[in-house]
Design a protein around this motif. Sequence first.
Motif, short mmCIF file in Angstrom:
data_model
loop_
_atom_site.label_atom_id
_atom_site.label_comp_id
_atom_site.label_asym_id
_atom_site.label_seq_id
_atom_site.Cartn_x
_atom_site.Cartn_y
_atom_site.Cartn_z
N VAL A 92 0.87 -1.18 0.00
CA VAL A 92 0.00 0.00 0.00
C VAL A 92 0.91 1.23 0.00
CG1 VAL A 92 -1.88 1.20 1.16
CG2 VAL A 92 -1.77 -1.30 1.24
N VAL A 93 0.92 1.90 -1.15
CA VAL A 93 1.89 2.98 -1.39
C VAL A 93 1.31 4.31 -0.93
CG1 VAL A 93 3.13 4.22 -3.21
CG2 VAL A 93 2.82 1.75 -3.38
N LYS A 94 2.16 5.11 -0.30
CA LYS A 94 1.78 6.50 -0.03
C LYS A 94 2.17 7.33 -1.25
CE LYS A 94 2.70 6.27 4.94
NZ LYS A 94 3.63 6.73 5.99
N HIS A 95 1.19 7.73 -2.02
CA HIS A 95 1.48 8.45 -3.28
C HIS A 95 2.40 9.63 -3.06
CE1 HIS A 95 -2.66 6.83 -4.59
NE2 HIS A 95 -1.71 6.03 -4.99
N SER A 124 4.74 10.19 -1.06
CA SER A 124 6.15 9.88 -0.85
C SER A 124 6.87 9.63 -2.17
CB SER A 124 6.29 8.66 0.05
OG SER A 124 5.82 7.51 -0.64
N LEU A 125 6.15 9.33 -3.24
CA LEU A 125 6.78 9.06 -4.54
C LEU A 125 6.64 10.25 -5.48
CD1 LEU A 125 5.74 5.34 -5.08
CD2 LEU A 125 7.98 6.23 -4.44
N TYR A 170 3.98 12.14 -5.94
CA TYR A 170 2.62 12.46 -6.37
C TYR A 170 2.02 13.40 -5.33
CZ TYR A 170 2.85 9.16 -10.19
OH TYR A 170 3.19 8.53 -11.35
N GLN A 207 -4.00 10.38 7.15
CA GLN A 207 -4.15 9.36 6.10
C GLN A 207 -3.69 8.04 6.67
OE1 GLN A 207 -1.37 9.38 2.84
NE2 GLN A 207 -2.96 8.84 1.39
#
Lengths: 150, 207
Positions: B72-75, B77-78, B80, B166
């Motif tokens: 489950v990616v934290k957008h 942090s990348l 986005y 979040q």
Amino acid sequence: MEVLDQRLIDEYQKGLPVSSRPYLDMAKRLNVTEDDILESLDRLTKSGVLSRVGPVFNHKKAGASILAAMAVPDEKMKDIAGRVNAFDGVNHNYAREHEFNLWFVVTAPDQAQLENTITAIEDACGYGVMSLPMVKSYYLDLGFKIQWNQ
Amino acid sequence: MNDNQLIANTLGRALLDERNQLRLRQAIQDGLPLTRQPYKTLAIALGIKEQQVLDTIQYWTESDLIKRLGLVVKHHSLGYRANAMVVWDVPADDVDRVGELLSQCDVVTLCYQRPRRLPHWRYNLFSMIHGKDRSMVLEQLADLIAENQLDGFQRDVLFSYRLFKQCGGHYANGECSSRNSEREQAESGQSMKHAQPSIKETQVAYG
């Protein structure tokens, strides 16, 4: 970011094996070792890229949930957002550009507890909550395609 | 999957009773352990069998209680850093068609029908678009409108400018691990602040 980290994000936002050695199964598919996988997942979690390696529950089936919005004066935004955050059932809370400027998701084990929480939030904040329950979902959550290095 | 298939799928499986299902849900909602045998680790912690953990989680994914199991990616942090909730006012007899159209678009990450709340809120279709910045989101939206001929529908674009919280959905009374997360999201160099709201207090019935 390391290549393996990117590959894991590209390949395993869904479909993590439900097996005795899931990380070994992933390692075999990606031609690395189980330790490589564990180290990568640990690194991604600790660096804050991932919130978790685990399930995304279906809101509708896992309990009751609702999208809620409030119209809050800008100068009170931080205070009110903090009051909303204090409720355990709140799991997303954003300020957005609109007359309704505070948007959050409230979850609860069932509908009655959800309505109690919303009433309690209204009491704690002093503002009415606009509740927007999901009527229908059109989207199948398969994760999110990341555009690397763009 | 229909109910009969679901019942058939439970045969021969080591499913848990209701209380232990709730305990397992609590145990995994913040993520699986990063051990070689994560399901066994969970089983030991809960005093149940590994096979019960495996069968129950498998059953949850098949019955769609779990939408997906994975990273489950934290957008944010990348990179986005921009996200807009794009809301649409679509006539009731056309909303399913437009909802299906939007959900097919790569850039749309959520698409739900929700009720209108007149006179305060006229929009009944909600979609989410993420991008690395504001202009990327707006470009993607413009393409999406052109490609799908959606210009005829009244819409509004609600960029987020601040993230207060979040974390994953918590249905089993667990603690939220990132409850104090708060981040400024203004990255595009434009003024993100919306004009002072004209409604100081909004009383809206919910249901």
